[in-house]
Structures are given as structure tokens and as C-alpha cells.
Scaffold this active site. Structure first.
Site, PDB file in Angstrom:
ATOM      1  CG  LEU A  15      -2.073  -1.044   1.157  1.00  0.00           C
ATOM      2  CD1 LEU A  15      -2.937  -0.956   2.402  1.00  0.00           C
ATOM      3  CD2 LEU A  15      -2.924  -0.886  -0.105  1.00  0.00           C
ATOM      4  NE  ARG A  16       4.998   0.549  -3.708  1.00  0.00           N
ATOM      5  CZ  ARG A  16       5.730  -0.549  -3.771  1.00  0.00           C
ATOM      6  NH1 ARG A  16       6.173  -1.109  -2.649  1.00  0.00           N
ATOM      7  NH2 ARG A  16       6.027  -1.102  -4.931  1.00  0.00           N
ATOM      8  CG  ASN A  46       8.253  -3.596   1.259  1.00  0.00           C
ATOM      9  OD1 ASN A  46       7.040  -3.624   1.446  1.00  0.00           O
ATOM     10  ND2 ASN A  46       8.795  -3.889   0.094  1.00  0.00           N
ATOM     11  CG  ASP A  50       4.376  -9.170  -4.860  1.00  0.00           C
ATOM     12  OD1 ASP A  50       4.376  -8.205  -4.074  1.00  0.00           O
ATOM     13  OD2 ASP A  50       5.416  -9.681  -5.314  1.00  0.00           O
TER      14      ASP A  50
END
Length: 394
Positions: A33-34, A64, A275
Site C-alpha cells: 500500500l506504499r 517495506n 503482490d
């Protein structure tokens, strides 16, 4: 019939249009989802809107981010933001190691208490076998599984695509399949030794599928996932040098693809995960070698699988639906979507005959880096109900 968000009755209708299928909604255990840090690529609001449009009633986000989800403050903030902005329920994984550096473990028990669904350093492997073993031991205290990005970096280093005939023809640095399968073997052996459950992420190679099959037959509590792009496409597509075909792990050979499909068929691979990895347009509009790895997939997953696998008789529809719903939910201890009286409504209505073209301007996601741009697909999500509410209607 749904009343107050709960399935009150199941009434087959003889007049229902042909080709419509009602199924348990999907669960995606592997979504980027950044947020925080790269909201220009995706946000919780846009990512979950994309998930709803793809038929998902729940997703799990990767850690991440910038900063990494490796401490209580970052995770608690994400949980609160999701409560306010998410269109569908979101679970969050926390990092195995601080800063994803592979040197020091995070406070797993504390993070689990805040709501971490599992732990992963996705995007990077845990290179140290000693640290992986300790992570497995501490995961027992947290009572959460580890989700593993399996890659031996001294073998994959500088690789741009699968190492084989196509990479040789294009003159691109190769990334051999053994770079994945070797680490899959190691991590499954460590999990067996510690008696801990693990989930192997984004499998792409025959050797990896075979290792997982052997481990499961030996009694290891291991699950695995494959992504639609690895199940449907091969490295032959990379001849186009389209940066939207650059992903981690890379597209591999037809033999690898068939092994993945067979793994899904026989249950070795119990989850299909997108992904979903958004990237800004300018990042992907570069030469193949310079582009980042990753493609989006939430809004196209079902249609791609239906077009490439179901309609070509490679997988039954029922298997695809199960691996997109029950399999992922059970792998991470999430509520399993069921169509039954008294269950909370988590359902998706699919039109198997609908045809549509994948267009960048139609995505709900903030990014458009799809490997399917311009393709004609068959099968569409008509309506999604998540946690008792209609979250998407075409």
C-alpha cells in the site's frame, strides 16, 4: 438475502442471468500500500478501493514502507488510518528485522499485541540463517507466522530477469531460479527444525514448488502463494522490454509456470496473492534495466486467472475461487469468507462472460503499472460486499 450485514437467507433465482456466479469474496495476503512514505504511488484509501473493485473483502499490507513498519508507533498509526480510510478491512504485517536490515529482530510480541498479522521482510530475504532461526523461535512467543521472501542475493545480484534463453538473447543479466529455490529449501528446513509455521511468498520456480510439496508431505506447517502473473505469463513476454513486465521474482519459463499451476491444483500452493506493487509512472517509463521491480494486480487478478487458466482448462473455476479466498484466510488465521446463513456477508458477484480491456485510466489504484495494459480479459467483478457492506458495484 443480506440483512444488517449478515446473510439472512440463500434463495436461488431461476431468472438470474447466465454467467453470473456468487462466490465468497477474495482475501489477498500480499499487498503493497506504499503507506507511509510513498503516497504518490498508493494510499490506504486508493489501495483498498482497488481491492474492492477486484472482489476482495480483506487484504494484508506489507511493511517495506518509508519508514519500515518495525515498531509500535508506525504500526499503531497505520491501524488507526485504516480504521478511518480503508474501504475493505486491512491487516498489516510487521518486519522481521529492524529496518529490514537482517541484523536485529523487531519486538515481535509487542507488534503482535498491536495487531500484526504476521512478520516478513518482504522485498528482502533474511540472509542470515542464524537470524532466521531466532526469528522462528521468537515468532512462537508472538504466536504469529513468518511470511518469507526467499532469495539468495549472491545468486540474484544484478539480475534483471530470469536467467535463460531469453535473457541471453536480450543481453540482460540473469536471475536464476535456484536463487529462489535454494532459500526456500533452507527456510523450510529451519521451520521444520523449530516446529514453526511459515508462509512462502510469491513462488516462481519449479524447484520451489517441489520443495514446498516435500516439506508439507513431511509434516512441516508450511503454506505458499503464487501470483497471477507467474501463473499466467512467462519470460518470453520480456522480449518486448516492457518495464511493466519487470517483477521480483521474475517471470520464468513455461515449465516453471506449469509447475506453479499444478501446485495450485493439488493444494501445495494454497493461496493466490497479487503482490500488488504500485510504482509511479515516471519510475516505470524508463529503460527496462533501470525500472523498479513490481506490478499492480488487485483489479485484474480474477479476470486474468479466468482468462488464462479457467477458460483454457488449466484450472477449474472452483479451485481458483478457493485459492483466492479460503486458502489465504486460513494461512493467516483470518476470518474465512463463507456463503451461509448467519455469516457476515463477504461475497463477490462475478460475470464470467463479461469482456473488458485493461486501461490505465480505469484503475482505482493510484498507479497503473499493470502487466496487462491493453489486453482483452474475460470475467468481471460486478459487486463486492465486505464486512456486510457493498464496497463496489459496477
Amino acid at each position: 438475502m443480506i440483512e444488517d450485514g449478515v446473510i439472512a437467507a440463500i434463495e436461488p433465482r431461476a431468472s438470474a442471468p447466465a454467467g453470473l456466479v456468487l462466490a465468497p469474496a477474495f482475501v489477498d495476503p500480499h499487498v503493497h500500500l506504499r503507506t507511509p512514505g510513498r503516497e504518490d504511488e498508493e494510499t490506504i484509501a486508493t489501495g483498498t478501493a482497488a481491492a474492492a473493485a477486484g472482489g476482495y473483502c480483506a487484504i494484508v499490507a506489507m511493511p517495506n514502507t518509508e519508514p519500515v513498519v518495525d515498531n509500535a508507533a508506525v504500526l499503531a498509526s497505520l491501524v488507526e488510518t485504516a480504521r478511518e480510510e480503508a474501504v475493505v478491512p486491512v491487516g498489516f504485517m510487521a518486519a522481521i528485522s529492524k529496518g529490514l536490515a537482517g541484523e536485529e529482530l523487531t519486538e515481535m510480541a509487542e507488534l503482535a499485541g498491536i495487531g500484526a498479522v504476521a512478520f516478513t521482510d518482504d522485498g528482502r530475504p533474511v540472509v542470515s540463517a542464524g537470524l532466521m532461526r531466532r526469528a522462528l523461535q521468537y515468532s512462537a512467543v508472538a504466536d504469529r507466522p513468518l511470511a518469507l521472501h526467499c532469495e539468495e542475493p549472491t545468486l540474484s545480484r544484478d539480475g534483471q530477469m530470469h536467467e535463460g534463453a531469453v535473457s541471453a538473447a536480450l543481453g540482460l543479466a540473469g536471475w536464476p531460479s535456484v536463487a529462489e529455490s535454494l532459500m526456500v529449501e533452507r527456510d523450510l528446513l529451519l521451520a521444520a527444525g523449530e516446529g514453526r509455521p511459515v508462509h512462502v511468498m510469491h513462488l516462481s520456480a519449479r524447484g520451489s514448488v517441489e520443495a514446498l510439496r516435500r516439506a508439507r508431505a513431511a509434516g512441516v506447517a508450511a503454506t505458499g502463494e503464487a501470483s497471477p502473473h507467474h501463473l499466467c505469463a512467462t519470460d518470453e513476454r520480456v522480449r518486448s522490454l516492457d518495464p511493466n513486465l519487470k517483477m521480483n521474482p521474475p517471470l520464468r519459463t513455461e515449465d516453471d509456470r506449469r509447475a506453479l499451476v499444478e501446485g495450485v491444483r493439488d493444494g501445495t500452493i494454497s493461496c493466490i496473492a497479487t503482490d500488488h506493487a504500485p510504482h509511479a509512472l515516471h519510475e516505470k517509463e524508463t529503460p527496462f534495466e533501470e525500472a523498479p521491480f513490481g506490478v499492480i494486480g488487485l483489479e485484474t487478478a480474477f479476470a486474468a486467472l479466468n482468462t488464462y487458466l479457467v477458460e483454457r482448462d488449466e484450472l477449474p473455476l472452483g479451485v481458483v475461487l478457493e485459492r483466492m479466498s479460503r486458502g489465504p484466510a486460513e494461512a493467516f488465521g483470518l476470518p474465512v469468507p463463507r456463503i451461509a446463513v448467519g455469516e457476515v456477508a463477504n461475497v463477490v458477484l462475478l460475470d464470467l462472460g463479461a469482456e473488458w480491456t485493461v486501461r490505465a485510466d480505469a484503475f482505482r489504484s493510484r498507479s497503473t503499472n499493470s502487466w496487462l495494459l491493453g489486453e482483452r480479459l474475460r470475467g468481471a467483478v460486478v459487486k463486492t460486499v465486505a464486512a456486510g457492506s457493498v464496497v463496489h458495484a459496477a
